[in-house]
Scaffold this motif. Sequence first.
Motif, PDB file in Angstrom:
ATOM      1  N   THR A 215       0.906  -1.205  -0.060  1.00  0.00           N
ATOM      2  CA  THR A 215      -0.075   0.018   0.122  1.00  0.00           C
ATOM      3  C   THR A 215       0.901   1.307   0.185  1.00  0.00           C
ATOM      4  O   THR A 215       2.058   1.235   0.295  1.00  0.00           O
ATOM      5  N   GLY A 216       0.368   2.532  -0.463  1.00  0.00           N
ATOM      6  CA  GLY A 216       1.072   3.782  -0.350  1.00  0.00           C
ATOM      7  C   GLY A 216       1.691   4.107  -1.664  1.00  0.00           C
ATOM      8  O   GLY A 216       2.516   4.969  -1.539  1.00  0.00           O
ATOM      9  N   TRP A 217       1.823   3.356  -2.537  1.00  0.00           N
ATOM     10  CA  TRP A 217       2.573   3.455  -3.967  1.00  0.00           C
ATOM     11  C   TRP A 217       1.681   4.155  -5.090  1.00  0.00           C
ATOM     12  O   TRP A 217       0.606   3.294  -5.409  1.00  0.00           O
ATOM     13  N   TYR A 218       2.086   5.315  -5.711  1.00  0.00           N
ATOM     14  CA  TYR A 218       1.270   5.792  -6.686  1.00  0.00           C
ATOM     15  C   TYR A 218       2.166   6.459  -7.736  1.00  0.00           C
ATOM     16  O   TYR A 218       3.350   6.610  -7.393  1.00  0.00           O
ATOM     17  N   ALA A 219       1.548   6.525  -8.974  1.00  0.00           N
ATOM     18  CA  ALA A 219       2.372   7.014  -9.928  1.00  0.00           C
ATOM     19  C   ALA A 219       2.340   8.608 -10.080  1.00  0.00           C
ATOM     20  O   ALA A 219       1.542   9.134 -10.860  1.00  0.00           O
TER      21      ALA A 219
END
Length: 621
Positions: A215-219
């Motif tokens: 969780t917690g990863w974005y582009a």
Amino acid sequence: MRRRTASSVPIEQMEKGTGKNHNTRLCFLASLSAFFWILLLYVHFVVLGTSNSNATGDSLKLQPSNVNTDSINTHLPDPHQIQSDTHLETARVREPENYPESVTHLKNIPAREPKKPGNYPKSRQGGSGETKKETKKENKEKEYPSFMRALRTVENKSDPCGGRYIYVHDLPPRFNEDMLRECRSLSLWTNMCKFTTNAGLGPPLENVEGVFSDTGWYATNQFAVDVIFSNRMKQYECLTRDSSLAAAIFVPFYAGFDIARYLWGHNTSRRDAASLDLVDWLMKRPEWGIMGGKDHFLVAGRITWDFRRLSDEEYDWGNKLLFLPAAKNMSMLVVESSPWNANDFGIPYPTYFHPARDADVFNWQERMRNLERKWLFSFAGAPRPGNPKSIRGQLINQCKSSKRGKLLECDFGESKCHSPSSIMQMFQSSLFCLQPQGDSYTRRSAFDSMLAGCIPVFFHPGSAYTQYTWHLPKDYTKYSVFIPEDDIRKRNISIEERLLQISPEQVKIMREEVISLIPRLVYADPRSKLETLKDAFDVSVQAVIDKVTKLRRDIIEGHTDDNFIEENSWKYALLEEGQREVGPHEWDPFFSKPKDGNGDSVDSSAEAAKNSWKNEQRSQS
């Protein structure tokens, strides 16, 4: 005998009798007059004189009276009530009750007991010395009642927000939200609409290769700090609607998004329109008048050169926001600041990691400590053949020729460099990550590499050391390696040999320092709140508060920076606590401005900004 009548008395006798009575009356009047004057003098010199003397003595013995503040206290907030409202949910604000401005500074001012004559120190009697300075300070305090109230919130130990309140201007939507509604216009080559989702974090990243945590990863787009920061501000625990309590005032203007719309194909008037409109709006607000905007700050997720157009020629780059007289008073937080100007400050580029809880950070840090790192050094980037000063070509060649080096070459078009998974995987496998200048001094890659626990190797002090002084240690040797560009450009030293000189024990210490910095280099998810850790937002806000607080105290104490040289702004950021003067520095050659006004200070900086956009265009093609 017949009684004589008065009329029959001889005239001579009457005149004699009349003269005698007249003399008697004169004596009586003279005596009365003398008595009156004696009484008057007695009253004046004895009675009134004694009364005045007593009054004077009494006035010198007056103690501060207990003023009946019942009527005032009905308007003042209860400190316990303020404390209970400190930690707020989203969009809630710490709301002290409104009360008349004339009493806003009375709440916490202690009564001062005047001294008697003769008890003053000699310096006071002589009209100089420490006591005179104290009097001058007290006069200054009366002169700035509005921000004195904000300063005194620190003294309330029961208030966890004391000295930390932020007031946010309620700007018209044309300065922020309208830009998000028209997100397709924010870039010529990138559809920014997807990058403004999830409170500015962008679409979630899939963890197919197991490079990320779950969780917690974005582009996240590297230019999205405007909206990320503003959304984080909505979660700030010490917001207030009472600007007189504010330690600083935030202006939620999306300056980076604004200029991005008009950099190409628009005249200078169009590029400057929103900035001029904003300044006009702010200067009409009562909050502006307190310090002329010196307590205001805003954020732009772009490099400073996009806001420093020097002329009104149509071919000149960017807008002139940071050169507007009013804007020079404000603090602007940008992902790359100018070494020669005092009104902008560097904050980290956004990475792909946006933790929602402390545990997310702790788990990631532990994972980075335990990774196997098979590469001594690595580099992700493309050459700059059009820039004769660039050392990227030499770095690429050294990576290719070394068995201990790893290269992720960023060709234009489809490339692994545009894959967050590929970039992070390489950084996680490397002990050291090479971070030369990007299109300008800085690059996002430096923060991606440190997030991966990779020790950065810098070649120019402007790439980190003079930029991110709020977020990185001043002792750069703790977390990085510095190899001057000329050592590569002119002397062609071996990067591999240089790095091998560092002992394994020292490498471990440096890597631990890098990993410990991770919380303050990432922006937490704006929709949640870290429990104990301070992220890049928290560090930035506290630094602004400290800056404004110091300025206010300097004003009160009469301190002035008469010797301040704006062209040496980068040096002041490196001073230790209490230092005020700067002198020659080992990095002077890196920041020297050509005497003709050209070079890095003007042309090259604007060209760097243009190149940044050109490379973004190529990466999307």
